[in-house]
Design an enzyme around this catalytic site. Structure first.
Site, PDB file in Angstrom:
ATOM      1  N   SER A 126       5.271  53.223  28.625  1.00 40.18           N
ATOM      2  CA  SER A 126       5.200  53.356  30.079  1.00 40.18           C
ATOM      3  C   SER A 126       5.886  52.183  30.772  1.00 40.18           C
ATOM      4  O   SER A 126       6.170  51.151  30.169  1.00 40.18           O
ATOM      5  CB  SER A 126       3.744  53.437  30.534  1.00 40.18           C
TER       6      SER A 126
HETATM    7  N1  SAM Z   1       0.614  52.790  26.460  1.00 40.26           N
HETATM    8  C1  SAM Z   1       1.650  53.204  25.556  1.00 40.26           C
HETATM    9  C2  SAM Z   1       2.641  52.101  25.296  1.00 40.26           C
HETATM   10  O1  SAM Z   1       2.437  50.977  25.761  1.00 40.26           O
HETATM   11  O2  SAM Z   1       3.632  52.384  24.587  1.00 40.26           O
HETATM   12  C3  SAM Z   1       2.352  54.430  26.055  1.00 40.26           C
HETATM   13  C4  SAM Z   1       1.571  55.652  25.866  1.00 40.26           C
HETATM   14  S1  SAM Z   1       2.493  57.153  26.030  1.00 40.26           S
HETATM   15  C5  SAM Z   1       2.818  57.201  27.758  1.00 40.26           C
HETATM   16  C6  SAM Z   1       1.150  58.300  25.814  1.00 40.26           C
HETATM   17  C7  SAM Z   1       0.674  58.422  24.401  1.00 40.26           C
HETATM   18  O3  SAM Z   1      -0.495  59.229  24.393  1.00 40.26           O
HETATM   19  C8  SAM Z   1       1.655  59.087  23.465  1.00 40.26           C
HETATM   20  O4  SAM Z   1       1.930  58.253  22.384  1.00 40.26           O
HETATM   21  C9  SAM Z   1       0.931  60.354  23.014  1.00 40.26           C
HETATM   22  O5  SAM Z   1       1.210  60.731  21.679  1.00 40.26           O
HETATM   23  C10 SAM Z   1      -0.516  59.934  23.191  1.00 40.26           C
HETATM   24  N2  SAM Z   1      -1.499  61.023  23.304  1.00 40.26           N
HETATM   25  C11 SAM Z   1      -1.410  62.208  23.963  1.00 40.26           C
HETATM   26  N3  SAM Z   1      -2.568  62.899  23.824  1.00 40.26           N
HETATM   27  C12 SAM Z   1      -3.391  62.132  23.070  1.00 40.26           C
HETATM   28  C13 SAM Z   1      -4.714  62.280  22.570  1.00 40.26           C
HETATM   29  N4  SAM Z   1      -5.467  63.358  22.826  1.00 40.26           N
HETATM   30  N5  SAM Z   1      -5.241  61.286  21.828  1.00 40.26           N
HETATM   31  C14 SAM Z   1      -4.521  60.166  21.553  1.00 40.26           C
HETATM   32  N6  SAM Z   1      -3.262  59.974  21.978  1.00 40.26           N
HETATM   33  C15 SAM Z   1      -2.700  60.930  22.737  1.00 40.26           C
END
Ligand code: SAM
Length: 222
Positions: free
Chosen positions: A67
């Site tokens: 993000s």
């Molecule tokens: N905060 C992270 C970083 O600093 O890189 C970015 C996160 S990215 C915007 C969102 C993440 O949420 C993705 O890696 C995705 O695979 C994960 N995600 C989506 N649904 C999820 C779930 N139910 N449980 C865990 N992770 C999930």
């Protein structure tokens, strides 16, 4: 908490990013110090490393993104962390926000649904020398009950509603920040538990990848 001495050649870029966040209204000094002390370039793929300290989201593989730093700083600021918290992060992604959190709280558990991303994040966290964190693979819309309750929860993917297991895993006085996607329009919400009461506050707009899971969206629809 003090920023780690990093000894790399990206210090000037990090300082510039911190200044940008300050100009955008981030006031929490601990959050600014965490950004200044965390090597974001270690959490992004080599192909986009030259953009690591720009205030933009970047691709990290598996169709996911790290993000925008200003969004992450705003989320962390909204949690009003004091350094003593046990924190849960949903959506580890690259592990960068996990690293920021590790500088702001006592202990972090981070849940990622994509195993390859979780493995890469663990590796990046180790390379960056981040401690007191564990990255687990699972459906974070269910929270992570073995380590509950949590004083702070940050969700980095947008679901259709506030997942009830996450509210249940908030400690008394605990804060959660999460984006919600209602009919394609996203909003950020802060949820605070005070005894039996749960207070919800709308914080602004958001743009996140979908939260996929039992209390998120169906993977078939996304
Ligand atoms: N905060 C992270 C970083 O600093 O890189 C970015 C996160 S990215 C915007 C969102 C993440 O949420 C993705 O890696 C995705 O695979 C994960 N995600 C989506 N649904 C999820 C779930 N139910 N449980 C865990 N992770 C999930």
């Amino acid at each position: 908490m003090a920023a780690r001495p990093l000894g790399d050649s990206y210090g000037g870029y990090r300082s510039r990013l911190v200044e940008q966040l300050r100009l955008q209204g981030i006031r929490d000094l601990a959050v600014l110090r965490a950004v200044g002390g965390t090597p974001r370039h270690l959490f992004v793929p080599a192909a986009v490393r030259h953009q690591a300290y720009e205030d933009i989201a970047l691709p990290i593989g598996s169709g996911q993104t790290i993000s925008q730093p200003s969004t992450q700083a705003r989320f962390l600021e909204a949690l009003a962390l004091t350094g003593t918290e046990r924190a849960l992060e949903i959506g580890t992604g690259s592990g960068y926000q996990t690293a920021l959190l590790s500088m702001l709280v006592r202990e972090v558990v981070s849940v990622e649904r994509v195993p390859t991303l979780a493995a890469a994040a663990r590796q990046a966290l180790e390379t960056a020398g981040v401690t007191r964190t564990s990255v687990v693979v699972g459906d974070g819309s269910l929270g992570w009950s073995p380590s509950a309750p949590y004083d702070a929860i940050v969700v980095a993917a947008a679901g259709p509603d506030i997942p009830s297991p996450l509210v249940a895993q908030l400690a008394d006085g605990g804060r959660m920040i999460l984006p919600l996607d209602r009919d394609g329009s996203q909003e950020v919400w802060r949820v605070t538990r005070r005894g039996g009461e749960v207070v919800r506050q709308r914080m602004g707009d958001a743009r996140f990848v979908p939260l996929i899971g039992k209390y998120g969206f169906d993977p078939g629809n996304r």
